[in-house]
Motif scaffolding. Sequence first.
Motif, mmCIF file in Angstrom:
data_model
loop_
_atom_site.group_PDB
_atom_site.id
_atom_site.type_symbol
_atom_site.label_atom_id
_atom_site.label_comp_id
_atom_site.label_asym_id
_atom_site.label_seq_id
_atom_site.Cartn_x
_atom_site.Cartn_y
_atom_site.Cartn_z
ATOM 1 N N GLY A 105 0.783 -1.228 0.000
ATOM 2 C CA GLY A 105 0.000 0.000 0.000
ATOM 3 C C GLY A 105 0.814 1.276 0.000
ATOM 4 N N HIS A 106 2.146 1.194 0.009
ATOM 5 C CA HIS A 106 3.002 2.374 -0.049
ATOM 6 C C HIS A 106 3.392 2.661 -1.498
ATOM 7 C CE1 HIS A 106 3.574 0.999 4.161
ATOM 8 N NE2 HIS A 106 3.689 2.293 4.424
ATOM 9 N N PHE A 107 3.952 3.862 -1.698
ATOM 10 C CA PHE A 107 4.510 4.156 -3.010
ATOM 11 C C PHE A 107 5.657 3.182 -3.290
ATOM 12 C CE2 PHE A 107 2.856 8.592 -2.230
ATOM 13 C CZ PHE A 107 1.887 8.525 -3.225
ATOM 14 N N CYS A 108 5.705 2.701 -4.517
ATOM 15 C CA CYS A 108 6.734 1.713 -4.853
ATOM 16 C C CYS A 108 8.141 2.281 -4.697
ATOM 17 C CB CYS A 108 6.531 1.212 -6.288
ATOM 18 S SG CYS A 108 5.038 0.219 -6.496
ATOM 19 N N ASP A 109 8.327 3.530 -5.093
ATOM 20 C CA ASP A 109 9.654 4.145 -4.987
ATOM 21 C C ASP A 109 9.488 5.651 -4.851
ATOM 22 O OD1 ASP A 109 12.289 4.878 -5.063
ATOM 23 O OD2 ASP A 109 12.813 3.571 -6.737
ATOM 24 N N LYS A 110 9.483 6.119 -3.617
ATOM 25 C CA LYS A 110 9.309 7.550 -3.364
ATOM 26 C C LYS A 110 10.525 8.362 -3.777
ATOM 27 C CE LYS A 110 10.959 7.063 1.395
ATOM 28 N NZ LYS A 110 10.632 7.229 2.830
ATOM 29 N N TYR A 111 11.690 7.701 -3.902
ATOM 30 C CA TYR A 111 12.912 8.432 -4.231
ATOM 31 C C TYR A 111 12.967 8.869 -5.687
ATOM 32 C CZ TYR A 111 14.773 7.070 0.306
ATOM 33 O OH TYR A 111 14.964 6.906 1.649
ATOM 34 N N VAL A 112 11.992 8.460 -6.472
ATOM 35 C CA VAL A 112 11.942 8.907 -7.859
ATOM 36 C C VAL A 112 11.828 10.428 -7.928
ATOM 37 C CG1 VAL A 112 10.542 8.847 -9.949
ATOM 38 C CG2 VAL A 112 11.007 6.734 -8.711
#
Length: 288
Positions: free
Chosen positions: A39-46
Amino acid sequence: MPICIECRHPVRTLWTKYSNADDKSSGHNIRLTVCRNCGHFCDKYVEHDFVVLFIDLVLIKPQVYRHLLHNTLMKDDDQFDSSIVRLGVLLLLFDVYLTWARIEKQTTPNSPPGDSPGLGSLTQQSIVSQYLFFLILCAMSTFAFHLSIRLLTSSNLSPLGLFRVLPSYSRPNSVSTALLVSSSTKLFPILMVIWQYDVPAAARSLGWAVVANNVEALRILLDCGYGVATLLATTGALSRWAVGRGILWIAGLDGIDSIGETSIAADGKALWALLIYFKEWAMDLAAG
């Protein structure tokens, strides 16, 4: 294939790019993918810049390592990314400077014979020759560090694979990528341009910080326990130390320790004492 940096679940895409995404006047029009597993963003560092990435690398956050190792730098054909090559060259140059400074701190060329080790005939050479010597010293030591870990993780003859401690990893260049990324804390000596501090002491502190980052990067990449990752990092560090001492011995500088003013044994005792202290503190805390 990219993964979710929170739960490591494989995903198809990390974001969805809509029309006019390149038009700054209308916004980015990029939507991050939400992982169906956690349920989280797959990759927030994008959407984060390099400053945030570097800070989280220093803080040894697993998510940033998964972002870099799985979603950014690793290629399907296991080739080095151009940015990793540049980082490796930069780390090598910083290592040359630190090693040269540490050894000069340990030596007093004008002292009487037998009082302390000196650089000997190396000081009679030109600055270029001295730099080339330390460049070869650091390059060979770094090569031994990477080669030993790559053999233990990717070779069919690895004792870890034979005893089924660690499955053979088929992407050796990715292992080196993880080691280079986790060694980025070596760039902290750039602060010497602004502040002056004790070079050997700073080098020892940086050394332990780099080891901790190496362990975390290997654990995340290989999906193994801390024990195996620590064993790999320790083996690599010992290989690097042995090659460095061998080159110094060949050059007639066997009385000099290339890792600083203290030996590995002394640093090991200090680390063991620190672990015992934390263990006793944890036991006292648990006892109330």
